[in-house]
Design an enzyme around this catalytic site. Structure first.
Site, PDB file in Angstrom:
ATOM      1  N   ASN A  47      33.682 -63.690  14.436  1.00 29.11           N
ATOM      2  CA  ASN A  47      33.805 -62.341  14.988  1.00 29.11           C
ATOM      3  C   ASN A  47      32.825 -62.125  16.486  1.00 29.11           C
ATOM      4  O   ASN A  47      31.439 -62.001  16.486  1.00 29.11           O
ATOM      5  CB  ASN A  47      33.186 -61.244  14.196  1.00 29.11           C
ATOM      6  N   HIS A 102      38.670 -50.722  15.199  1.00 30.74           N
ATOM      7  CA  HIS A 102      37.936 -51.106  13.785  1.00 30.74           C
ATOM      8  C   HIS A 102      39.121 -51.151  12.824  1.00 30.74           C
ATOM      9  O   HIS A 102      38.912 -50.886  11.565  1.00 30.74           O
ATOM     10  CB  HIS A 102      37.092 -49.871  13.338  1.00 30.74           C
ATOM     11  N   HIS A 137      34.488 -44.368  10.266  1.00 29.14           N
ATOM     12  CA  HIS A 137      33.628 -45.506  10.513  1.00 29.14           C
ATOM     13  C   HIS A 137      32.601 -45.354  11.492  1.00 29.14           C
ATOM     14  O   HIS A 137      32.709 -45.358  12.745  1.00 29.14           O
ATOM     15  CB  HIS A 137      34.720 -46.688  11.015  1.00 29.14           C
ATOM     16  N   GLY A 181      29.356 -48.858  17.026  1.00 30.58           N
ATOM     17  CA  GLY A 181      30.572 -48.290  17.274  1.00 30.58           C
ATOM     18  C   GLY A 181      30.944 -47.343  16.432  1.00 30.58           C
ATOM     19  O   GLY A 181      30.796 -47.761  15.346  1.00 30.58           O
ATOM     20  N   ARG A 189      27.676 -45.439  23.405  1.00 32.24           N
ATOM     21  CA  ARG A 189      28.820 -45.059  24.178  1.00 32.24           C
ATOM     22  C   ARG A 189      28.909 -43.724  24.040  1.00 32.24           C
ATOM     23  O   ARG A 189      28.701 -43.140  22.882  1.00 32.24           O
ATOM     24  CB  ARG A 189      30.132 -45.869  23.633  1.00 32.24           C
ATOM     25  N   ASP A 199      19.567 -46.582  17.753  1.00 33.52           N
ATOM     26  CA  ASP A 199      19.542 -46.887  16.539  1.00 33.52           C
ATOM     27  C   ASP A 199      19.298 -45.612  15.701  1.00 33.52           C
ATOM     28  O   ASP A 199      18.370 -44.943  15.694  1.00 33.52           O
ATOM     29  CB  ASP A 199      18.499 -47.833  16.250  1.00 33.52           C
ATOM     30  N   GLY A 221      27.643 -44.295   8.025  1.00 34.05           N
ATOM     31  CA  GLY A 221      28.301 -43.661   7.120  1.00 34.05           C
ATOM     32  C   GLY A 221      27.892 -44.298   5.842  1.00 34.05           C
ATOM     33  O   GLY A 221      27.742 -43.237   4.829  1.00 34.05           O
ATOM     34  N   GLU A 256      34.236 -56.187   6.827  1.00 33.07           N
ATOM     35  CA  GLU A 256      35.445 -56.763   7.870  1.00 33.07           C
ATOM     36  C   GLU A 256      35.524 -58.223   7.510  1.00 33.07           C
ATOM     37  O   GLU A 256      36.672 -58.653   7.858  1.00 33.07           O
ATOM     38  CB  GLU A 256      34.810 -56.398   9.276  1.00 33.07           C
TER      39      GLU A 256
HETATM   40  P1  ADP Z   1      28.029 -52.859  13.661  1.00 35.07           P
HETATM   41  O1  ADP Z   1      28.692 -53.445  12.912  1.00 35.07           O
HETATM   42  O2  ADP Z   1      28.870 -51.613  14.473  1.00 35.07           O
HETATM   43  O3  ADP Z   1      27.156 -53.381  14.506  1.00 35.07           O
HETATM   44  P2  ADP Z   1      26.838 -51.479  11.733  1.00 35.07           P
HETATM   45  O4  ADP Z   1      27.860 -50.987  10.802  1.00 35.07           O
HETATM   46  O5  ADP Z   1      25.778 -52.372  11.158  1.00 35.07           O
HETATM   47  O6  ADP Z   1      27.162 -51.536  13.006  1.00 35.07           O
HETATM   48  O7  ADP Z   1      25.864 -49.940  11.646  1.00 35.07           O
HETATM   49  C1  ADP Z   1      24.636 -49.980  12.686  1.00 35.07           C
HETATM   50  C2  ADP Z   1      23.959 -48.589  12.431  1.00 35.07           C
HETATM   51  O8  ADP Z   1      23.939 -48.089  11.131  1.00 35.07           O
HETATM   52  C3  ADP Z   1      22.887 -48.391  13.311  1.00 35.07           C
HETATM   53  O9  ADP Z   1      22.657 -47.443  14.095  1.00 35.07           O
HETATM   54  C4  ADP Z   1      21.777 -48.314  12.023  1.00 35.07           C
HETATM   55  O10 ADP Z   1      20.636 -47.625  12.577  1.00 35.07           O
HETATM   56  C5  ADP Z   1      22.530 -47.553  11.072  1.00 35.07           C
HETATM   57  N1  ADP Z   1      21.827 -47.787   9.892  1.00 35.07           N
HETATM   58  C6  ADP Z   1      21.660 -48.753   9.110  1.00 35.07           C
HETATM   59  N2  ADP Z   1      21.042 -48.381   7.803  1.00 35.07           N
HETATM   60  C7  ADP Z   1      20.675 -47.111   8.056  1.00 35.07           C
HETATM   61  C8  ADP Z   1      20.162 -46.380   7.242  1.00 35.07           C
HETATM   62  N3  ADP Z   1      19.529 -46.620   6.029  1.00 35.07           N
HETATM   63  N4  ADP Z   1      20.051 -45.047   7.370  1.00 35.07           N
HETATM   64  C9  ADP Z   1      20.457 -44.481   8.650  1.00 35.07           C
HETATM   65  N5  ADP Z   1      21.271 -45.329   9.328  1.00 35.07           N
HETATM   66  C10 ADP Z   1      21.171 -46.545   9.081  1.00 35.07           C
END
Ligand code: ADP
Length: 400
Positions: A9, A179, A207, A211, A240, A281, A331, A383
């Site tokens: 990926n 996605h 999602h 992103g 974004r 974050d 989510g 994924e």
């Molecule tokens: P991607 O695969 O798009 O890189 P992820 O699905 O891993 O992203 O999601 C990353 C986001 O999820 C980040 O903004 C991170 O801060 C948030 N995140 C992860 N764990 C938690 C949590 N326990 N509480 C709130 N947000 C979280």
């Protein structure tokens, strides 16, 4: 493992890799190469003996992939012993050409190359990984799984922008959506949880990762989605902007002398949660909001308000909704974001149960009150497993 798939990926400056058993979803080894093309890159590998980290430059995606393969050889698990059945490549943009995964041959490579103008940051990285993997693995089947494919079922009234018609015909400007592998996986899992066949469920799927996007799924098929020609449109994301007034580009250029590259970079990298609060974050945004930080509170509110707007709009698109489904990092893990995103929608039958929503469970689950008109679900996405399953389905298809 009978169905071992090496899943690749590639992002614009990163490469996630995983050795997945397509039957069970188990990842025997995985890793991430970050900061590809920068002065110092980082490779983090997770193998049978724990995690290993290496810092050095990775000039391009070929060097990153070769380093990942070396990491399997050095730290395990051995790819030779795994007996790979396929390599599965996530390819970001399949345009209107690909509505299903494709066994990679020269024609597929040429088609993905033709689509580079639609995804100038991503498709070249995907192509570099495909070329490298074809050179390294010789006869092993390789499958391209497109992030856009799930949304090829969008009807014309949903994918057409109100723009001159020759823009579509000559420049392929329309809504594609992204996605897709996540939506495909989550739609099946949500249907399982609801105890219904996939083609019998209407869902609003959210999602919410770095992103973020939303999709309206009718009878298991995507009928509307928030990302468009590119992954910039729609919800607020880590860096974004999501939706903005299309007049913004002209305004910044004419009134402030900004170049197109500058605007593009700012909307993609300096906006979203980061633009409003200084942090991309969501955990950090949440922590600061809990301490009363005004910018973090605004970022959280804008993020959730945008989601709520889309949930309402997609309810109208679907007419009847079985479930609102939360997935991906935010989510799956932020009860506060889930609660705020559906607050005020009780009259539509959409609400979370505070106890269920706050429970520290991890699997696919209901977070709406017992007997709600519309279920609210949390469904972990996977994924990598989806790509491995789709790759194996293509490999098993009878030739011809
Ligand atoms: P991607 O695969 O798009 O890189 P992820 O699905 O891993 O992203 O999601 C990353 C986001 O999820 C980040 O903004 C991170 O801060 C948030 N995140 C992860 N764990 C938690 C949590 N326990 N509480 C709130 N947000 C979280």
């Amino acid at each position: 493992m009978a169905d071992s798939v090496l899943v690749l990926n590639a992002g614009s400056s990163s490469l996630k890799y995983s050795l997945v058993d397509a039957a069970s979803g188990t990842a025997a080894g995985s890793g991430l190469v970050e900061r590809i093309g920068e002065e110092t890159g980082v490779l983090t590998h997770h193998g049978p003996d724990g995690s290993t980290r290496a810092e050095r430059p990775f000039p391009d995606h070929e060097s990153a992939l070769r380093a990942a393969l070396d990491a399997f050889a050095a730290w395990g698990p051995s790819l030779d012993e795994a007996g790979l059945s396929a390599v599965g490549h996530r390819v970001v943009h399949g345009g209107a050409l690909f509505s299903a995964p494709a066994l990679i041959d020269d024609d597929v490579v040429a088609a993905v190359t033709d689509l580079v103008p639609l995804a100038p940051l991503h498709n070249p990285a995907n192509l570099r990984c495909i070329e490298t993997a074809r050179a390294v693995f010789d006869d092993l089947p390789q499958v391209a799984v497109f992030d856009t494919a799930f949304h090829q079922t969008l009807p014309p009234h949903a994918y057409t922008y109100a723009l001159p018609s020759d823009w579509v015909e000559e420049m392929h400007i329309r809504r594609y959506g992204f996605h897709g592998t996540s939506y495909s996986f989550v739609t099946r899992s949500a249907a399982d949880l609801l105890g219904r066949p996939v083609d019998g469920v209407n869902l609003v799927v959210l999602h919410l990762g770095n992103g973020a996007s939303a999709a309206a799924v009718a009878g298991g098929r995507s009928v509307e989605t928030s990302m468009g020609l590119s992954p910039l449109e729609g919800l607020v994301m880590g860096t974004r902007s999501g939706d903005v007034d299309p007049a913004l580009h002209a305004h910044l250029h004419r009134q402030h002398g900004w170049s197109l590259d500058q605007i593009d970079r700012s909307l993609n990298r300096d906006s979203g949660l980061k633009g409003i609060s200084g942090h991309n974050d969501f955990r950090e945004v949440s922590r600061l909001r809990d301490r009363g930080d005004a910018r973090a509170t605004l970022a959280f509110d804008v993020f959730c308000h945008r989601i709520r707007k889309y949930v309402g709009a997609y309810y109208a698109v679907l007419g009847s909704v079985d479930a609102v489904v939360f997935t991906a990092g935010v989510g799956e893990n932020s009860p506060a974001a889930r609660a705020a995103s559906v607050s005020g929608l009780e009259r539509l039958g959409i609400a979370v149960d505070p106890v269920r929503n706050e429970a520290p469970d991890r699997g696919a689950r209901f977070v709406s009150p017992e007997g709600s008109d519309v279920a609210v679900l949390v469904v972990p996405t996977n994924e990598e497993w989806e790509i491995a399953q789709q790759a194996m389905a293509v490999v098993r298809e009878p030739a011809g």
